[in-house]
Scaffold this motif. Structure first.
Motif, PDB file in Angstrom:
ATOM      1  N   ASN A 156       0.825  -1.208   0.000  1.00 17.74           N
ATOM      2  CA  ASN A 156       0.000   0.000   0.000  1.00 17.74           C
ATOM      3  C   ASN A 156       0.855   1.253   0.000  1.00 17.74           C
ATOM      4  N   VAL A 157       1.940   1.234   0.763  1.00 19.09           N
ATOM      5  CA  VAL A 157       2.842   2.384   0.801  1.00 19.09           C
ATOM      6  C   VAL A 157       3.519   2.558  -0.557  1.00 19.09           C
ATOM      7  N   ALA A 158       3.941   1.464  -1.167  1.00 20.75           N
ATOM      8  CA  ALA A 158       4.578   1.534  -2.485  1.00 20.75           C
ATOM      9  C   ALA A 158       3.591   2.029  -3.537  1.00 20.75           C
ATOM     10  N   ARG A 159       2.348   1.690  -3.366  1.00 24.09           N
ATOM     11  CA  ARG A 159       1.321   2.161  -4.311  1.00 24.09           C
ATOM     12  C   ARG A 159       1.204   3.685  -4.272  1.00 24.09           C
ATOM     13  N   ILE A 160       1.195   4.265  -3.066  1.00 21.10           N
ATOM     14  CA  ILE A 160       1.142   5.723  -2.919  1.00 21.10           C
ATOM     15  C   ILE A 160       2.402   6.356  -3.494  1.00 21.10           C
ATOM     16  N   LEU A 161       3.560   5.747  -3.224  1.00 22.91           N
ATOM     17  CA  LEU A 161       4.814   6.292  -3.744  1.00 22.91           C
ATOM     18  C   LEU A 161       4.863   6.226  -5.269  1.00 22.91           C
ATOM     19  N   ASP A 162       4.328   5.168  -5.861  1.00 19.67           N
ATOM     20  CA  ASP A 162       4.267   5.060  -7.325  1.00 19.67           C
ATOM     21  C   ASP A 162       3.351   6.116  -7.924  1.00 19.67           C
ATOM     22  N   ILE A 163       2.212   6.363  -7.280  1.00 20.93           N
ATOM     23  CA  ILE A 163       1.295   7.396  -7.757  1.00 20.93           C
ATOM     24  C   ILE A 163       1.976   8.759  -7.700  1.00 20.93           C
ATOM     25  N   ALA A 164       2.688   9.012  -6.608  1.00 19.97           N
ATOM     26  CA  ALA A 164       3.381  10.295  -6.458  1.00 19.97           C
ATOM     27  C   ALA A 164       4.470  10.460  -7.508  1.00 19.97           C
ATOM     28  N   GLU A 165       5.226   9.409  -7.765  1.00 14.45           N
ATOM     29  CA  GLU A 165       6.300   9.505  -8.750  1.00 14.45           C
ATOM     30  C   GLU A 165       5.743   9.693 -10.162  1.00 14.45           C
ATOM     31  N   THR A 166       4.658   9.007 -10.476  1.00 16.39           N
ATOM     32  CA  THR A 166       4.046   9.126 -11.796  1.00 16.39           C
ATOM     33  C   THR A 166       3.549  10.545 -12.054  1.00 16.39           C
ATOM     34  N   ASN A 167       3.002  11.185 -11.010  1.00 21.42           N
ATOM     35  CA  ASN A 167       2.430  12.515 -11.169  1.00 21.42           C
ATOM     36  C   ASN A 167       3.384  13.645 -10.784  1.00 21.42           C
ATOM     37  N   GLY A 168       4.645  13.318 -10.482  1.00 17.11           N
ATOM     38  CA  GLY A 168       5.630  14.337 -10.168  1.00 17.11           C
ATOM     39  C   GLY A 168       5.401  15.011  -8.825  1.00 17.11           C
ATOM     40  N   ILE A 169       4.960  14.257  -7.846  1.00 16.41           N
ATOM     41  CA  ILE A 169       4.663  14.799  -6.528  1.00 16.41           C
ATOM     42  C   ILE A 169       5.804  14.434  -5.590  1.00 16.41           C
TER      43      ILE A 169
END
Length: 129
Positions: free
Chosen positions: A109-122
């Motif tokens: 779940n934590v990696a999922r949030i980190l992947d979303i952030a990296e994809t969107n430049g956050i």
């Protein structure tokens, strides 16, 4: 004419010199094995920061140990976490996501949030409690 030898040849083998050699080899390998460095991961630790980051706003995102996601205190469903995170994020360089996770939270779940952030430049700050 029967000739007899005065000294008899002994068929016995002395192991004392062999044990000395084995102990010397054992000591040699024990000493050399302590000199060998194990293969370890080299981590690049940051040096003194020369650039100060100014943060105007933190976007609080929380992952609980039961697998629930919260964005700014509001529960977001598993399927809508990406859209909820992107919708709440202000497209500003001075906004950073503060990702708070429980110690027993799933790393998936934590990696999922980190992947979303990296994809969107956050930019993300990880806070594990």
């Amino acid at each position: 004419m029967a000739l007899k030898r005065r000294t008899k040849i002994s068929a016995a083998f002395s192991m004392s010199s062999m044990t000395d050699i084995v102990f010397l080899l054992l000591i040699f390998f024990m000493i050399t094995s302590t000199m060998v460095h194990p293969n370890a991961i080299k981590l690049l630790t940051p040096k003194k920061a020369t650039k100060k980051v100014v943060v105007e706003k933190y976007l609080n995102v929380r992952v609980t140990s039961s697998g629930r996601f919260y964005v700014e205190g509001k529960r977001v469903g598993d399927e809508a976490i990406e859209s909820g995170l992107v919708a709440a994020f202000n497209r500003n360089d001075k906004t950073i996501v503060k990702l708070r996770t429980d110690k027993n939270a799933s790393t998936g779940n934590v990696a999922r949030i980190l992947d979303i952030a990296e994809t969107n430049g956050i930019k993300v700050i990880l806070d594990i409690r």
